[in-house]
Design a protein around this motif. Structure first.
Motif, mmCIF file in Angstrom:
data_model
loop_
_atom_site.group_PDB
_atom_site.id
_atom_site.type_symbol
_atom_site.label_atom_id
_atom_site.label_comp_id
_atom_site.label_asym_id
_atom_site.label_seq_id
_atom_site.Cartn_x
_atom_site.Cartn_y
_atom_site.Cartn_z
ATOM 1 N N SER A 1 1.065 -1.384 -0.036
ATOM 2 C CA SER A 1 0.153 0.321 -0.146
ATOM 3 C C SER A 1 0.948 1.063 -0.174
ATOM 4 O O SER A 1 1.879 1.396 0.378
ATOM 5 N N GLU B 1 -1.823 1.447 -3.248
ATOM 6 C CA GLU B 1 -2.721 1.334 -4.624
ATOM 7 C C GLU B 1 -4.143 2.084 -4.632
ATOM 8 O O GLU B 1 -4.891 2.133 -3.894
ATOM 9 N N PRO B 2 -3.439 2.675 -5.894
ATOM 10 C CA PRO B 2 -2.338 3.145 -6.551
ATOM 11 C C PRO B 2 -1.745 2.938 -5.798
ATOM 12 O O PRO B 2 -2.102 4.411 -5.139
ATOM 13 N N LEU C 1 6.234 2.967 -1.127
ATOM 14 C CA LEU C 1 5.441 1.345 -0.810
ATOM 15 C C LEU C 1 5.974 0.723 -0.247
ATOM 16 O O LEU C 1 6.524 0.703 -0.027
ATOM 17 N N ALA D 1 0.240 -4.029 -7.262
ATOM 18 C CA ALA D 1 0.226 -2.133 -6.983
ATOM 19 C C ALA D 1 0.800 -1.598 -8.357
ATOM 20 O O ALA D 1 1.320 -2.266 -9.903
#
Length: 256
Positions: free
Chosen positions: A161, A163-164, A171, A253
């Motif tokens: 996460s 996302e996106p 990330l 992702a």
């Protein structure tokens, strides 16, 4: 796991006085008696906390005078616990050979508490059996034929996460590694284990390892990476001598 007080052998039953095995030694033999083959239905048996696992062992022995019987057929754990087969059957393929098949059940949640697997039992188990010939030659298997019996491991589905994620931004990837505790019949966090974080770029067919992360005291995994490409992230644990390998479900992702 069925731990019994007697083991079936060709020609009769051998009563055993203890469920603890003596210290393992190298194979021993006399004369031309030999085991021509010993096969296990699985090289590794991964046992969880509820579902019993089966294992079949087939052994063939030969001697010029013929084999009078193959005795024992028990599995011995690293801490010298003995598992006897649930069933045993032997045939004579020829006048000089005998073939025996033993079937075992390995279970951490047996209705007989004493028969349950315990954590200390995990590791390399060896087959203990002896082929006796009509001319009194023999061959004893002590440590040369073995199978891995491991505690089953789980990885929660990988979570990446946000996302996106904006290309070039951070990330966060998380997960949890647990393994079967045979003493308590629950899955517990597996601490201080190195787990690979892998990435597969969108359109690619294989994963590559990006970094290795160590689980915390409760088995949790957490790390950050730079999102340069869209693709799928996953955790992969190689296993240990007592615990199975496991690969988590990946999480895709996308970039924005």
């Amino acid at each position: 796991m069925r731990i019994r007080t007697a083991a079936t052998a060709a020609g009769g039953t051998l009563a055993l006085l203890t469920v603890l095995a003596p210290a393992a030694h190298a194979d021993s033999h006399k004369g031309d008696t030999t085991f021509t083959s010993v096969t296990f239905s699985k090289t590794t048996v991964n046992v969880g906390v509820s579902a019993a696992q089966s294992l079949t062992v087939v052994a063939t022995a030969k001697d010029g005078s013929g084999i009078s019987g193959i005795y024992g057929g028990k599995l011995v754990s690293p801490d010298a616990r003995i598992a006897f087969p649930d069933s045993a059957s032997c045939t004579r393929p020829s006048s000089t050979t005998m073939k025996c098949t033993w079937k075992y059940t390995l279970d951490a949640n047996d209705t007989d508490d004493y028969a349950d697997l315990k954590n200390s039992n995990a590791g390399t188990w060896h087959l203990d059996a002896e082929a006796a010939a009509n001319d009194h030659d023999f061959y004893t298997l002590d440590t040369s034929k073995s199978v891995k019996v491991k505690r089953y491991a789980k990885l929660t589905a990988t979570q990446a996460s946000p996302e996106p994620v904006v290309k070039g931004r951070t990330l966060t990837v998380t997960g949890t590694l647990t393994r079967a505790n045979w003493n308590t019949n629950v899955y517990a966090g597996y601490s201080a284990q190195r787990v690979a974080l892998q990435f597969k770029k969108s359109g690619a067919s294989t994963y590559s390892t990006v970094k290795t992360v160590t689980t915390d005291s409760t088995g949790k995994l957490k790390t950050t990476v730079t999102a340069n490409s869209a693709g799928t992230w996953r955790w992969k644990f190689a296993g240990t001598s007592t615990t199975s390998a496991v690969t988590a479900t990946g999480d895709s992702a996308a970039l924005k």
